[in-house]
Motif scaffolding. Structure first.
Motif, PDB file in Angstrom:
ATOM      1  N   SER A  79       0.809  -1.222   0.000  1.00 19.75           N
ATOM      2  CA  SER A  79       0.000   0.000   0.000  1.00 19.75           C
ATOM      3  C   SER A  79       0.844   1.276   0.000  1.00 19.75           C
ATOM      4  O   SER A  79       2.004   1.273   0.412  1.00 19.75           O
ATOM      5  N   ASP A  80       0.213   2.359  -0.433  1.00 19.01           N
ATOM      6  CA  ASP A  80       0.849   3.677  -0.373  1.00 19.01           C
ATOM      7  C   ASP A  80       1.143   4.054   1.077  1.00 19.01           C
ATOM      8  O   ASP A  80       2.154   4.696   1.362  1.00 19.01           O
ATOM      9  N   GLU A  81       0.268   3.656   1.998  1.00 20.40           N
ATOM     10  CA  GLU A  81       0.459   3.971   3.415  1.00 20.40           C
ATOM     11  C   GLU A  81       1.711   3.272   3.965  1.00 20.40           C
ATOM     12  O   GLU A  81       2.478   3.870   4.717  1.00 20.40           O
ATOM     13  N   ALA A  82       1.934   2.029   3.562  1.00 17.48           N
ATOM     14  CA  ALA A  82       3.138   1.315   3.992  1.00 17.48           C
ATOM     15  C   ALA A  82       4.387   2.005   3.448  1.00 17.48           C
ATOM     16  O   ALA A  82       5.373   2.184   4.166  1.00 17.48           O
ATOM     17  N   ALA A  83       4.338   2.433   2.190  1.00 17.14           N
ATOM     18  CA  ALA A  83       5.470   3.153   1.586  1.00 17.14           C
ATOM     19  C   ALA A  83       5.723   4.456   2.333  1.00 17.14           C
ATOM     20  O   ALA A  83       6.875   4.822   2.594  1.00 17.14           O
ATOM     21  N   ARG A  84       4.648   5.166   2.699  1.00 25.70           N
ATOM     22  CA  ARG A  84       4.786   6.430   3.429  1.00 25.70           C
ATOM     23  C   ARG A  84       5.461   6.200   4.772  1.00 25.70           C
ATOM     24  O   ARG A  84       6.390   6.923   5.152  1.00 25.70           O
ATOM     25  N   LYS A  85       5.034   5.166   5.499  1.00 28.40           N
ATOM     26  CA  LYS A  85       5.620   4.862   6.809  1.00 28.40           C
ATOM     27  C   LYS A  85       7.108   4.534   6.686  1.00 28.40           C
ATOM     28  O   LYS A  85       7.927   5.016   7.469  1.00 28.40           O
ATOM     29  N   LEU A  86       7.467   3.710   5.716  1.00 22.86           N
ATOM     30  CA  LEU A  86       8.875   3.364   5.523  1.00 22.86           C
ATOM     31  C   LEU A  86       9.687   4.592   5.117  1.00 22.86           C
ATOM     32  O   LEU A  86      10.851   4.731   5.489  1.00 22.86           O
ATOM     33  N   GLY A  87       9.054   5.479   4.370  1.00 27.10           N
ATOM     34  CA  GLY A  87       9.716   6.712   3.933  1.00 27.10           C
ATOM     35  C   GLY A  87       9.985   7.696   5.057  1.00 27.10           C
ATOM     36  O   GLY A  87      10.832   8.579   4.935  1.00 27.10           O
ATOM     37  N   LEU A  88       9.283   7.532   6.168  1.00 29.71           N
ATOM     38  CA  LEU A  88       9.496   8.394   7.334  1.00 29.71           C
ATOM     39  C   LEU A  88      10.502   7.788   8.322  1.00 29.71           C
ATOM     40  O   LEU A  88      10.984   8.472   9.212  1.00 29.71           O
ATOM     41  N   GLY A  89      10.768   6.498   8.162  1.00 24.27           N
ATOM     42  CA  GLY A  89      11.564   5.767   9.145  1.00 24.27           C
ATOM     43  C   GLY A  89      10.598   5.018  10.042  1.00 24.27           C
ATOM     44  O   GLY A  89       9.496   5.497  10.327  1.00 24.27           O
ATOM     45  N   ILE A  90      10.996   3.846  10.465  1.00 26.93           N
ATOM     46  CA  ILE A  90      10.092   2.987  11.227  1.00 26.93           C
ATOM     47  C   ILE A  90      10.789   2.498  12.488  1.00 26.93           C
ATOM     48  O   ILE A  90      11.993   2.257  12.469  1.00 26.93           O
ATOM     49  N   LEU A  91      10.043   2.367  13.559  1.00 24.16           N
ATOM     50  CA  LEU A  91      10.618   1.933  14.827  1.00 24.16           C
ATOM     51  C   LEU A  91      10.719   0.413  14.851  1.00 24.16           C
ATOM     52  O   LEU A  91       9.716  -0.299  14.731  1.00 24.16           O
ATOM     53  N   LEU A  92      11.940  -0.079  14.989  1.00 32.56           N
ATOM     54  CA  LEU A  92      12.209  -1.501  15.146  1.00 32.56           C
ATOM     55  C   LEU A  92      12.719  -1.731  16.565  1.00 32.56           C
ATOM     56  O   LEU A  92      12.987  -0.771  17.288  1.00 32.56           O
ATOM     57  N   LYS A  93      12.902  -2.975  16.960  1.00 34.24           N
ATOM     58  CA  LYS A  93      13.369  -3.276  18.322  1.00 34.24           C
ATOM     59  C   LYS A  93      14.702  -2.614  18.649  1.00 34.24           C
ATOM     60  O   LYS A  93      14.954  -2.256  19.794  1.00 34.24           O
ATOM     61  N   ASP A  94      15.557  -2.439  17.647  1.00 36.92           N
ATOM     62  CA  ASP A  94      16.880  -1.851  17.890  1.00 36.92           C
ATOM     63  C   ASP A  94      16.946  -0.370  17.515  1.00 36.92           C
ATOM     64  O   ASP A  94      18.022   0.178  17.322  1.00 36.92           O
TER      65      ASP A  94
END
Length: 177
Positions: A79-94
């Motif tokens: 989805s476009d929303e998933a692309a937008r989130k990845l484009g902002l940076g995403i919080l992972l465990k590390d």
């Protein structure tokens, strides 16, 4: 010397293994070259090797890192929303990732068949995306796509900075310098 290698699926990014698994030594017979960075055994595509320690440092130092671009097959209709989130940076465990460059693409016509093939489910579509990142956290792209609801099925590194896979077939390498 710089060696471009198209690492096949299920090959370790090292030259020796005590458990008899496939390694770089099964493909590359050049003495005293070392991988500049890693690519996990489940991933395919471009791996750079060099015999120059200073160049290896330049290629792997986090402060100097170039974008690495991957072509990724994910489960689901990306989805476009998933692309937008990845484009902002995403919080992972590390920690939070740096912003990624992401776009949905048509299935690439240049990709080779994988052995074994990916798992496919008749009632769940798949999508292809291109993602470029500057970091290299362990299994980062896989963790990023899963975090936005699209597990990675196949991951192929296409380029590292100015170096590109080009028309190298899986398991082939070429010396460029």
């Amino acid at each position: 010397m710089i060696v471009l290698f198209n690492k096949p699926y299920n090959v370790l990014t090292k030259f020796t293994d005590n458990d008899g698994r496939a390694t770089l030594a099964d493909y590359i017979k050049i003495p005293n070259v070392y991988a500049a960075g890693r690519l996990d055994k489940d991933s395919e595509g471009l791996l750079l090797l060099t015999d120059d320690g200073q160049l290896n440092h330049q290629l792997t130092d986090p402060k100097l890192k170039s974008y690495k671009t991957y072509v990724v097959q994910v489960e689901g209709d990306f989805s476009d929303e998933a692309a937008r989130k990845l484009g902002l940076g995403i919080l992972l465990k590390d920690g939070k990732t740096l912003p990624a460059k992401v776009k949905k693409i048509a299935p690439p016509d240049w990709i080779w068949a994988r052995t074994p093939p990916i798992r496919e489910r008749k009632n769940i579509p798949t999508s292809w995306i291109e993602i470029s990142i500057k970091e290299g956290k362990n299994r980062q792209v896989r963790r990023m796509t899963a975090a936005v609801g699209f597990p990675t099925l196949r991951l192929i590194r296409r380029s590292i900075g100015q170096y590109d896979l080009g028309d190298l077939k899986s398991g082939e390498y070429k010396i460029i310098k």
